[in-house]
Every structure is written in C-alpha cells, then in structure tokens.
Design an enzyme around this catalytic site. Sequence first.
Site, short mmCIF file in Angstrom:
data_model
loop_
_atom_site.label_atom_id
_atom_site.label_comp_id
_atom_site.label_asym_id
_atom_site.label_seq_id
_atom_site.Cartn_x
_atom_site.Cartn_y
_atom_site.Cartn_z
N LYS A 42 28.12 39.90 14.11
CA LYS A 42 28.07 41.31 13.80
C LYS A 42 29.16 42.07 14.52
O LYS A 42 29.43 43.24 14.22
CB LYS A 42 26.72 41.88 14.26
CG LYS A 42 25.53 41.20 13.63
CD LYS A 42 24.24 41.64 14.38
CE LYS A 42 23.24 40.57 14.35
NZ LYS A 42 22.10 40.80 15.25
N GLY A 43 29.81 41.41 15.47
CA GLY A 43 30.73 42.10 16.37
C GLY A 43 31.90 42.79 15.69
O GLY A 43 32.44 43.76 16.21
N GLU A 98 37.83 39.35 13.55
CA GLU A 98 36.97 39.10 14.72
C GLU A 98 37.05 40.28 15.69
O GLU A 98 38.04 41.01 15.71
CB GLU A 98 37.43 37.83 15.44
CG GLU A 98 36.49 36.65 15.29
CD GLU A 98 35.14 36.81 15.98
OE1 GLU A 98 34.62 37.94 16.11
OE2 GLU A 98 34.60 35.77 16.39
N ASP A 99 36.02 40.43 16.49
CA ASP A 99 36.04 41.45 17.53
C ASP A 99 36.89 41.01 18.71
O ASP A 99 37.72 41.76 19.21
CB ASP A 99 34.61 41.81 17.98
CG ASP A 99 33.76 40.59 18.33
OD1 ASP A 99 34.24 39.44 18.22
OD2 ASP A 99 32.59 40.79 18.73
N ASP A 102 37.85 34.75 22.79
CA ASP A 102 37.56 34.45 24.19
C ASP A 102 37.98 33.00 24.44
O ASP A 102 39.15 32.73 24.65
CB ASP A 102 36.07 34.71 24.41
CG ASP A 102 35.63 34.63 25.86
OD1 ASP A 102 36.36 35.14 26.71
OD2 ASP A 102 34.56 34.07 26.13
N LYS A 130 41.23 37.68 25.10
CA LYS A 130 41.23 37.41 26.55
C LYS A 130 41.99 36.10 26.75
O LYS A 130 41.38 35.03 26.80
CB LYS A 130 39.80 37.23 27.06
CG LYS A 130 38.95 38.47 27.15
CD LYS A 130 37.64 38.10 27.85
CE LYS A 130 36.50 38.97 27.46
NZ LYS A 130 35.19 38.34 27.78
N PHE A 151 33.41 41.22 31.12
CA PHE A 151 32.55 41.27 29.95
C PHE A 151 32.63 42.65 29.31
O PHE A 151 32.33 43.65 29.95
CB PHE A 151 31.10 40.89 30.27
CG PHE A 151 30.38 40.49 29.01
CD1 PHE A 151 30.50 39.20 28.52
CD2 PHE A 151 29.65 41.41 28.29
CE1 PHE A 151 29.90 38.83 27.32
CE2 PHE A 151 29.04 41.05 27.09
CZ PHE A 151 29.16 39.76 26.61
N ASP A 158 28.78 43.41 21.82
CA ASP A 158 27.44 43.60 22.39
C ASP A 158 27.24 42.83 23.68
O ASP A 158 27.97 41.89 24.00
CB ASP A 158 26.39 43.11 21.39
CG ASP A 158 26.33 41.59 21.32
OD1 ASP A 158 27.40 40.97 21.10
OD2 ASP A 158 25.25 41.01 21.52
N ARG A 164 26.67 47.96 20.97
CA ARG A 164 27.64 47.86 19.86
C ARG A 164 28.07 49.23 19.38
O ARG A 164 29.17 49.41 18.87
CB ARG A 164 27.02 47.12 18.66
CG ARG A 164 26.71 45.66 18.91
CD ARG A 164 26.40 44.99 17.56
NE ARG A 164 25.73 43.71 17.71
CZ ARG A 164 26.33 42.55 17.92
NH1 ARG A 164 27.64 42.51 18.08
NH2 ARG A 164 25.66 41.43 18.03
P1 IMP Z 1 34.81 32.39 21.64
O1 IMP Z 1 34.28 31.40 20.67
O2 IMP Z 1 34.56 31.97 23.05
O3 IMP Z 1 36.24 32.77 21.42
O4 IMP Z 1 33.89 33.66 21.51
C1 IMP Z 1 34.08 34.64 20.58
C2 IMP Z 1 32.84 35.47 20.45
O5 IMP Z 1 32.18 35.62 21.70
C3 IMP Z 1 33.19 36.86 20.02
O6 IMP Z 1 33.14 36.98 18.62
C4 IMP Z 1 32.14 37.71 20.68
O7 IMP Z 1 31.03 37.83 19.84
C5 IMP Z 1 31.74 36.95 21.90
N1 IMP Z 1 32.39 37.49 23.10
C6 IMP Z 1 33.40 36.96 23.83
N2 IMP Z 1 33.74 37.72 24.86
C7 IMP Z 1 32.94 38.81 24.77
C8 IMP Z 1 32.82 40.02 25.57
O8 IMP Z 1 33.54 40.26 26.57
N3 IMP Z 1 31.88 40.90 25.17
C9 IMP Z 1 31.08 40.71 24.07
N4 IMP Z 1 31.16 39.60 23.32
C10 IMP Z 1 32.08 38.67 23.66
MG MG Z 2 31.24 37.65 17.65
#
Ligand code: IMP
Ligand code: MG
Length: 179
Positions: A42-43, A98-99, A102, A130, A151, A158, A164
């Site tokens: 949902k991000g 994507e939001d 990470d 990040k 974070f 969220d 959100r």
């Molecule tokens: P990844 O698979 O580790 O790249 O994670 C991506 C997903 O993790 C994003 O779509 C977010 O939903 C969540 N996420 C990563 N970092 C944050 C943060 O700092 N705040 C909120 N959600 C995050």
């Molecule tokens: Mg997400």
Amino acid sequence: MLQDVKEILFSEEVINAKIKELATRISDDYKGKDLLVVGVLKGSVIFAAELIKNITIPCEIDFMAVSSYGNSSETTGVVRILKDLDHEISGKDIIIVEDIVDSGVTLDYLLNYLKARKANSVEIVSLLTKPSRRKVDIDCKYIGFEAPDEFLVGYGLDYAEKYRNLPFVGILKREVYEK
Ligand code: IMP
Ligand code: MG
C-alpha cells in the site's frame, strides 16, 4: 501522530515538485509506448496517485500487493504476492511504482516476476532509496530522494500500518518502534 516524528525530511511541497519532474521524464521516455504503471500496495498509493496525475501520455494503471515485512521494521527476505495484476502484461512497458527501496529484495523479486511474464520492458520509479541498506543490487531508473538509514513514515510509508496519511516524509522516533 506528529509527536512520534523526530524530523521532517521531505515536505509535501518538495515531494510534489520532485514528482512533477519524474512524471515529465517518464512522459518523454515513454512516448508512443504501451505504458502500464504498476503501484505496489500500500506504500506507493499516495506517490502513485500524484505521479499518474502528472503523466501526460496515455497509460494504464494496475496494482500489486506483496508482503515482505509483516508488522516489523526489518525485512524477512521472503516476498509473497498477496494481490496479482488484473490483466495480461505481455508486450507492455511497465513502470513499477514503489515508496522506498531498502534492501532491494522486494523489487528484485517483482522485476524478475514481471519480466518472466513477457513484459516488453520493466523499470522502477521509487520515491525514496536507502542506498546504505542495499542487499540486492537493483537498477532503479527513476528515483526521487536518497534517504538516511532511519525508519521513515508518511506520504504512504507506514509503521505497523500507521502514519501513511502524514503529508510529508519524516523520521519515526526510535522509542515508537523499540518500545
Ligand atoms: P526492501 O525489500 O527491503 O527493499 O523493502 C521495501 C519495502 O519495505 C518498502 O516497499 C516499504 O514498504 C518497506 N520499507 C523499507 N524501509 C522503510 C521505512 O523506512 N519506512 C517504512 N517502510 C519501509
Ligand atoms: Mg512497500
């Protein structure tokens, strides 16, 4: 809600100006293509809505839902598809919205998944990244902002499904998720 935010990193004004830039680039790059914009629920919803409004070429919109985090603030490394696309995507030029990137695990999975379904092309637009947290090296064509290893919440992001609706991106106070 506001008292749980340590610092505002990107204001609504700054974010929306950046989104206009990204939408202009996308509208130029995808002229004459069969563009399908895929928001990751949902991000990405607030970002995706603002982005789509500013894209000036014809495009279709769809959404996917994946889970990789549960209610924790750390990735588990396992991605599950909770909601798939509604239509066939063969031949389409897809941009995944994507939001935040990470570890990169979620997008790496989605990229491979959509490419395997014979999309003509698959690129990524992410509001935030990040870089210091990356575990999988993925190629993001369009990025809004680089963020520190904190974070973040707001503008769709969220913590345990809350925050959100904050209109900016801010750093969540540690005591909120460490308590
Ligand atoms: P990844 O698979 O580790 O790249 O994670 C991506 C997903 O993790 C994003 O779509 C977010 O939903 C969540 N996420 C990563 N970092 C944050 C943060 O700092 N705040 C909120 N959600 C995050
Ligand atoms: Mg997400």
